[in-house]
Design a protein around this motif. Structure first.
Motif, PDB file in Angstrom:
ATOM      1  N   TYR A 201       0.840  -1.189   0.000  1.00  0.00           N
ATOM      2  CA  TYR A 201       0.000   0.000   0.000  1.00  0.00           C
ATOM      3  C   TYR A 201       0.875   1.239   0.000  1.00  0.00           C
ATOM      4  O   TYR A 201       1.967   1.242   0.583  1.00  0.00           O
ATOM      5  CB  TYR A 201      -0.915   0.021   1.232  1.00  0.00           C
ATOM      6  CG  TYR A 201      -1.697  -1.254   1.445  1.00  0.00           C
ATOM      7  CD1 TYR A 201      -2.726  -1.606   0.595  1.00  0.00           C
ATOM      8  CD2 TYR A 201      -1.387  -2.117   2.505  1.00  0.00           C
ATOM      9  CE1 TYR A 201      -3.442  -2.779   0.784  1.00  0.00           C
ATOM     10  CE2 TYR A 201      -2.089  -3.291   2.704  1.00  0.00           C
ATOM     11  CZ  TYR A 201      -3.129  -3.611   1.838  1.00  0.00           C
ATOM     12  OH  TYR A 201      -3.830  -4.772   2.025  1.00  0.00           O
ATOM     13  N   ASP A 202       0.377   2.287  -0.632  1.00  0.00           N
ATOM     14  CA  ASP A 202       1.097   3.556  -0.575  1.00  0.00           C
ATOM     15  C   ASP A 202       0.892   4.182   0.802  1.00  0.00           C
ATOM     16  O   ASP A 202       0.080   3.705   1.615  1.00  0.00           O
ATOM     17  CB  ASP A 202       0.654   4.502  -1.694  1.00  0.00           C
ATOM     18  CG  ASP A 202      -0.848   4.757  -1.690  1.00  0.00           C
ATOM     19  OD1 ASP A 202      -1.457   4.726  -0.598  1.00  0.00           O
ATOM     20  OD2 ASP A 202      -1.417   5.010  -2.773  1.00  0.00           O
ATOM     21  N   ALA A 208      -4.744   5.596   6.100  1.00  0.00           N
ATOM     22  CA  ALA A 208      -6.192   5.400   6.213  1.00  0.00           C
ATOM     23  C   ALA A 208      -6.504   4.105   6.953  1.00  0.00           C
ATOM     24  O   ALA A 208      -7.384   4.077   7.825  1.00  0.00           O
ATOM     25  CB  ALA A 208      -6.826   5.388   4.834  1.00  0.00           C
ATOM     26  N   LEU A 209      -5.792   3.022   6.644  1.00  0.00           N
ATOM     27  CA  LEU A 209      -6.035   1.740   7.308  1.00  0.00           C
ATOM     28  C   LEU A 209      -5.735   1.835   8.801  1.00  0.00           C
ATOM     29  O   LEU A 209      -6.480   1.292   9.626  1.00  0.00           O
ATOM     30  CB  LEU A 209      -5.177   0.652   6.663  1.00  0.00           C
ATOM     31  CG  LEU A 209      -5.491   0.297   5.203  1.00  0.00           C
ATOM     32  CD1 LEU A 209      -4.519  -0.755   4.685  1.00  0.00           C
ATOM     33  CD2 LEU A 209      -6.920  -0.184   5.059  1.00  0.00           C
ATOM     34  N   SER A 210      -4.665   2.526   9.153  1.00  0.00           N
ATOM     35  CA  SER A 210      -4.322   2.712  10.570  1.00  0.00           C
ATOM     36  C   SER A 210      -5.413   3.494  11.291  1.00  0.00           C
ATOM     37  O   SER A 210      -5.769   3.185  12.436  1.00  0.00           O
ATOM     38  CB  SER A 210      -2.984   3.444  10.693  1.00  0.00           C
ATOM     39  OG  SER A 210      -1.929   2.687  10.144  1.00  0.00           O
ATOM     40  N   LEU A 211      -5.946   4.495  10.605  1.00  0.00           N
ATOM     41  CA  LEU A 211      -7.000   5.307  11.203  1.00  0.00           C
ATOM     42  C   LEU A 211      -8.270   4.492  11.392  1.00  0.00           C
ATOM     43  O   LEU A 211      -8.939   4.599  12.432  1.00  0.00           O
ATOM     44  CB  LEU A 211      -7.275   6.523  10.310  1.00  0.00           C
ATOM     45  CG  LEU A 211      -8.208   7.591  10.883  1.00  0.00           C
ATOM     46  CD1 LEU A 211      -7.631   8.168  12.173  1.00  0.00           C
ATOM     47  CD2 LEU A 211      -8.438   8.691   9.870  1.00  0.00           C
ATOM     48  N   TYR A 212      -8.611   3.644  10.426  1.00  0.00           N
ATOM     49  CA  TYR A 212      -9.821   2.819  10.533  1.00  0.00           C
ATOM     50  C   TYR A 212      -9.687   1.798  11.650  1.00  0.00           C
ATOM     51  O   TYR A 212     -10.669   1.467  12.313  1.00  0.00           O
ATOM     52  CB  TYR A 212     -10.103   2.109   9.207  1.00  0.00           C
ATOM     53  CG  TYR A 212     -10.407   3.045   8.063  1.00  0.00           C
ATOM     54  CD1 TYR A 212     -10.831   4.353   8.299  1.00  0.00           C
ATOM     55  CD2 TYR A 212     -10.265   2.637   6.737  1.00  0.00           C
ATOM     56  CE1 TYR A 212     -11.101   5.213   7.252  1.00  0.00           C
ATOM     57  CE2 TYR A 212     -10.537   3.496   5.682  1.00  0.00           C
ATOM     58  CZ  TYR A 212     -10.943   4.787   5.948  1.00  0.00           C
ATOM     59  OH  TYR A 212     -11.203   5.635   4.900  1.00  0.00           O
TER      60      TYR A 212
END
Length: 351
Positions: A201-202, A208-212
């Motif tokens: 992933y960029d 975004a994934l960490s935030l989710y």
């Protein structure tokens, strides 16, 4: 099930009858009918018979009408590939069919490659989407590849593309609610491992994934606790900190309106005397203004603002409502001025 369908020859129209012309479509129909009569014994059809059928209908078999003959070859190839393999007898029949239809070797190779890719793709997609990929499934796919004579490099590219698209579709479904639970992530990682893929992933996607993940944790597990650089009360825990602009609505004067009965009397050219009384009215409006700039601290008990001009504290029990925006959070207090905290990152997490 029949491979080729027989059709009646087209009757010539009046113009064609007058000039002794033949409908060109009849050459195609005649060749297709010939194949339909011998589809179980393609090798029995001679090149001379095919050429004769075209000649009788005044049609020359050349590149201009090759697409129809290529479609006949494709139909027969698809019939042979129903079992996802080609045996020697089928190869001989296809080679003979190519020759009597006056197709070059490259034409047949392109069609064979396209159909082989399609079958391999369909077989692969069914396995990938069923989530049953394992060593036996890989062996089945390899056997299909060999039977279709599909090059390894091409099969590898199809595998990577299909798996990547499936994983992206799966991930899109997981993050549709902007939350990632540990169970969802574990299940996703198991599928990735079964497919033998290594997703990358960029930086934007990783963030975004960490935030989710954090969103899910905030709503379903223990709140994250961070170290505080200010003194907190006993039992108070810091959960969030960021730099903000503290905004409040303030009344701002705009202009002065004059009113009241007046009259003027001309004294001389260009000079007048005004009589009466004048009242004035202030016109103003409420506008959002930056009151101070500093850091906001969100604890389990208070919202603390440490500004350059002063400090402010709002107990959580005094907050009636809040609304997150892209550029900040609007906070409604039970009394006093309600602030708008302006910041651009993690406003939803703060809310």
């Amino acid at each position: 099930m029949a491979i080729f369908i027989k059709h009646e020859l087209v009757k010539p129209n009046l113009f064609q009858k007058l000039f002794g012309l033949h409908p060109k479509k009849n050459a195609e129909i005649a060749i297709a009918n010939l194949l339909a009569d011998h589809e179980k014994a393609i090798n029995d059809i001679s090149l001379e018979v095919v050429i004769d059928s075209a000649t009788r209908h005044k049609v020359e078999l050349n590149d201009k009408n090759k697409s129809f003959r290529l479609s006949l070859f494709t139909d027969y190839l698809r019939h042979c590939l129903q079992d996802k393999q080609l045996d020697e007898a089928e190869f001989r029949a296809l080679r003979h069919l190519r020759e009597i239809l006056l197709l070059n070797e490259n034409d047949s190779k392109v069609v064979l490659r396209q159909e082989a890719e399609k079958i391999y793709q369909e077989s692969l997609s069914a396995i990938v989407e069923s989530g049953t990929m394992n060593e036996q499934r890989r062996a089945d796919l390899e056997k299909i590849r060999e039977n279709l004579q599909l090059p390894e490099e091409m099969a590898t590219n199809i595998y990577k593309k299909t798996s990547t698209e499936y994983l992206q579709k799966l991930l899109n479904g997981i993050v549709a609610d902007e939350r990632i639970s540990p169970d969802e992530e574990n299940e996703f990682n198991e599928i990735v491992e079964r497919l033998g893929m290594t997703p990358s992933y960029d930086s934007k996607t990783e963030e975004a994934l960490s935030l989710y993940r954090l969103y899910w944790r905030v709503e379903n597990a223990d709140l994250p606790i961070i170290d505080s650089d200010i003194s907190l009360k006993g039992g108070e825990k810091l959960h969030f900190k960021t730099s903000v602009k503290w905004n409040e609505y303030r009344r701002v004067p705009k202009r002065v309106n004059y009113a009241g009965p007046t009259a003027r009397i001309k004294i001389a050219k260009g000079f007048y005397y005004r009589i009466g009384s004048i009242d004035y009215q202030n016109v103003s409006s409420d506008e959002m203004q930056v009151i101070d700039v500093g850091d906001v601290y969100l604890t389990n008990k208070r919202l603390i603002f440490m500004g350059s001009k002063g400090n402010k504290t709002i107990p959580l029990s005094k907050i009636l409502a809040l609304k997150p925006f892209k550029n900040g959070v609007d906070i409604q207090k039970d009394s006093g001025k309600s602030p708008f905290l302006e910041f651009n990152k993690h406003t939803i997490l703060f809310a």
